[in-house]
Enzyme design. Structure first.
Site, mmCIF file in Angstrom:
data_model
loop_
_atom_site.group_PDB
_atom_site.id
_atom_site.type_symbol
_atom_site.label_atom_id
_atom_site.label_comp_id
_atom_site.label_asym_id
_atom_site.label_seq_id
_atom_site.Cartn_x
_atom_site.Cartn_y
_atom_site.Cartn_z
ATOM 1 N N GLY A 1 0.916 -1.216 0.051
ATOM 2 C CA GLY A 1 -0.151 0.108 0.116
ATOM 3 C C GLY A 1 0.775 1.022 0.102
ATOM 4 N N LYS B 1 -10.315 -11.805 -16.222
ATOM 5 C CA LYS B 1 -10.170 -11.762 -17.599
ATOM 6 C C LYS B 1 -9.973 -13.283 -18.291
ATOM 7 C CE LYS B 1 -11.927 -9.516 -21.262
ATOM 8 N NZ LYS B 1 -13.137 -8.818 -21.324
ATOM 9 N N CYS C 1 5.212 -6.293 1.329
ATOM 10 C CA CYS C 1 5.860 -4.828 1.317
ATOM 11 C C CYS C 1 5.159 -4.128 2.583
ATOM 12 C CB CYS C 1 5.350 -4.242 -0.019
ATOM 13 S SG CYS C 1 6.238 -2.446 -0.250
ATOM 14 N N TYR C 2 4.144 -3.200 2.461
ATOM 15 C CA TYR C 2 3.534 -2.472 3.581
ATOM 16 C C TYR C 2 2.738 -3.576 4.463
ATOM 17 C CZ TYR C 2 0.194 0.324 6.258
ATOM 18 O OH TYR C 2 -0.517 1.085 7.310
ATOM 19 N N GLU D 1 3.978 -10.488 -6.944
ATOM 20 C CA GLU D 1 3.025 -10.636 -7.707
ATOM 21 C C GLU D 1 3.202 -9.984 -9.145
ATOM 22 O OE1 GLU D 1 3.237 -8.966 -4.952
ATOM 23 O OE2 GLU D 1 2.564 -6.923 -5.018
ATOM 24 N N HIS E 1 7.909 -7.288 -4.337
ATOM 25 C CA HIS E 1 6.492 -7.759 -4.840
ATOM 26 C C HIS E 1 6.556 -8.995 -5.601
ATOM 27 C CE1 HIS E 1 4.455 -4.153 -3.332
ATOM 28 N NE2 HIS E 1 5.446 -3.411 -3.479
ATOM 29 N N ASP F 1 -17.008 -10.898 -22.556
ATOM 30 C CA ASP F 1 -17.739 -11.277 -21.179
ATOM 31 C C ASP F 1 -19.459 -11.513 -21.212
ATOM 32 O OD1 ASP F 1 -15.284 -10.507 -20.158
ATOM 33 O OD2 ASP F 1 -15.819 -8.418 -19.840
#
Ligand code: XMP
Length: 516
Positions: free
Chosen positions: A58, A372, A85-86, A174, A172, A230
């Site tokens: 964050g 998605k 992280c945060y 991710e 990170h 979608d």
């Protein structure tokens, strides 16, 4: 939505721009994950039957007076926790360690060296590249925490507390730039939290069908089909669940792609045997668009006209009390206020955004918790054609926002022809599925050319081909010159009324992807 998955990892959001990515990576490890407010009570986490918890990164500092936090009782649930992280900094401070402002804000790649054997780093190289993006850092871990890996600048780059089963990483995992970040998050979900990997397309379909049936009972459902991924996947899934009680409505607004309506009728009506009502409203849309050149006015007109036409079509299917929409998880995250807020540069219109006043009793949103790539996997599993599932995004207001200046039938026809050529050549060369979007834009200028021995004075199109991961930012694509040349000469040779093709080399920002 815990009933959609038997095992789940909850991600407590501290506002990082990467929180969605954490959720995606966990799902890539075939474990269900959901993003929730960081202040979710520990009791609720327990009630949901979570298998593990991730505290996201964050923008705040733990030293800020209003620094976001979480319910400390979650550490007593006996569930594995990972702070990113945060998240790590908050955990460190909470348990009595020291977090300080880094000497300089660290942003970019770093080499992570393992110091201890640990399940979080199983299968990860002893030295691996990770991505750092932080202003604060842990300078002294809390009592009971041990270092499992360090970078040159950050000794406490990956830590754990063996008894409490808490892990933390300063980098990170991710983001793509962390080369083995996927493995690290996979380790957390599968090895540490013990998720079995049951989050798969077929598993999801089975559960979603059950859920739709119990929501709808013996009622009928109306769905606005746009031809986009979608709404198409939502239609296929609902049809599997309730068969003929699904009624699809397709509104031809006159600014669709060449042959769009025919192709949709073929796939959904003839091939999949669905109830599909085609409404040709092109006349009314084009009448209202006559003389309109201002982009936002075009968008508003198309949006309100669509609702009007759709309402009329819906009235002809009176038994439908439910309205289905192809809402996906990023829409849910944005509208719930968790995570980043959507931009307001353009008033986006899409079929999924039908207003409440249409008078339906309930919404049915079978893709609500999906990203998605998961929607696409489900579309494939349901047997939709590959070209439909892997289609590039197409804006709700269609070609109207790619025709600069007035939208007339002639202009639509010109752009449809150019667009078809771009599509054919992109598919033939294999580039269509490698880029985010590729399309032509009709420009409101004429220029002089020469064909044969004759002078021409005709319109121009711009070719726009961009790469992006979510449409929020984009880079123009350096397409091979022979492909550019082929597209250009086919457009000029085959489309009467166009004599020039230019290539758009603007990224987003500062440009947007669509021209209007
Ligand atoms: P922009 O032009 O804002 O586009 O950079 C970002 C992405 O959104 C798509 N787009 C839309 N999609 N309704 C939609 O469903 C809209 O009104 C709309 N306008 C733009 C655009 O194609 C790109 O992928």
């Amino acid at each position: 939505m815990s009933h959609l998955a038997s095992e789940q990892i909850l991600i407590l959001d501290f506002g990082s721009q990467y929180t969605q990515l954490i959720a995606r990576r966990i799902r890539e490890a075939n474990a269900y994950s959901e993003i929730v407010d960081s202040m979710i009570p520990a009791d609720e986490i327990r009630a949901r039957g979570a298998a593990g918890i991730i505290l996201s990164g964050g923008p705040a500092s733990v030293h800020d007076p209003d620094a976001p936090g979480c319910d400390p009782a979650l550490f007593d649930l006996g569930l594995p926790v990972l702070g990113v992280c945060y998240g790590l900094q908050w955990i460190t401070r909470h348990f009595g360690g020291t977090v300080q402002r880094s000497g300089s804000r660290e942003y970019g790649p770093a080499l992570l060296s393992q110091r201890l054997d640990n399940p979080l780093l199983q299968g990860v190289a002893p030295v691996t590249k990770v991505w750092m993006s932080h202003a604060d850092e842990v300078v002294q871990g809390a009592p009971g925490f041990e270092i499992i890996a360090s970078s040159e600048a950050v000794p406490w780059a990956a830590v754990w507390h063996p008894e409490r089963r808490i892990w933390g990483v300063q980098f990170h995992p991710e983001v793509e730039h962390s080369e083995e970040g996927r493995q690290i998050l996979h380790n957390f979900a599968r090895r540490i939290c013990g998720c079995a990997g049951s989050w798969t397309a077929s598993h999801y379909i089975e559960r979603a069908i059950g859920e739709v049936r119990s929501q709808v009972g013996d009622g009928a459902v109306l769905l606005g089909l746009s031809g986009g991924v979608d709404s198409s996947v939502a239609a296929a899934l609902l049809h599997r669940a309730i068969g003929d009680r699904l009624h699809c409505v397709f509104v031809d607004n006159g600014v669709m792609r060449h042959d769009e309506a025919r192709e949709l009728r073929q796939v959904f009506g003839q091939h999949l045997h669905m109830n599909i009502r085609m409404v040709d409203a092109s006349e009314i849309f084009l009448q209202r668009l006559a003389g309109v050149t201002e982009p936002e006015q075009k968008r508003r007109l198309i949006g309100t006209t669509f609702v009007e036409v759709f309402r009329e079509a819906a009235a002809s299917i009176p038994q439908a009390r439910f309205l289905a929409q192809g809402t996906t998880y990023p829409d849910v995250i944005e509208s719930s206020g968790i995570g980043k807020h959507a931009d307001t540069i353009k008033s986006h219109h899409n079929v999924g955004g039908l207003p409440a006043e249409l008078g339906f009793e309930q919404l049915v949103e079978p893709l609500r918790m999906l990203f998605k790539d998961e929607v696409r996997a489900i579309g494939e599993e349901l047997g939709l054609p590959h070209e439909m599932v892997w289609r590039q995004p197409f804006p709700g207001p269609g070609l109207a926002v790619r025709i600069l200046g007035e939208v007339t039938r002639e202009n639509v026809a010109l752009l449809q022809q150019a667009d078809r050529i771009v599509l054919e050549e992109m598919i033939r060369s294999g580039w269509y599925y490698k880029v985010w979007q590729s399309f032509a834009v009709l420009l409101p200028v004429k220029s002089v050319g020469v064909m044969g021995d004759c002078r021409t004075y005709e319109k121009a199109v711009a070719l726009r081909v961009v790469q992006s991961s979510d449409g929020m930012t984009a880079d123009w694509v350096d397409l091979p010159h022979d492909l550019l040349g082929r597209i250009s000469s086919r457009i000029i040779n085959e489309v009467r009324g166009l004599n020039r093709v230019v290539y758009d080399i603007t990224s987003k920002p500062p440009g947007t992807i669509e021209w209007e």
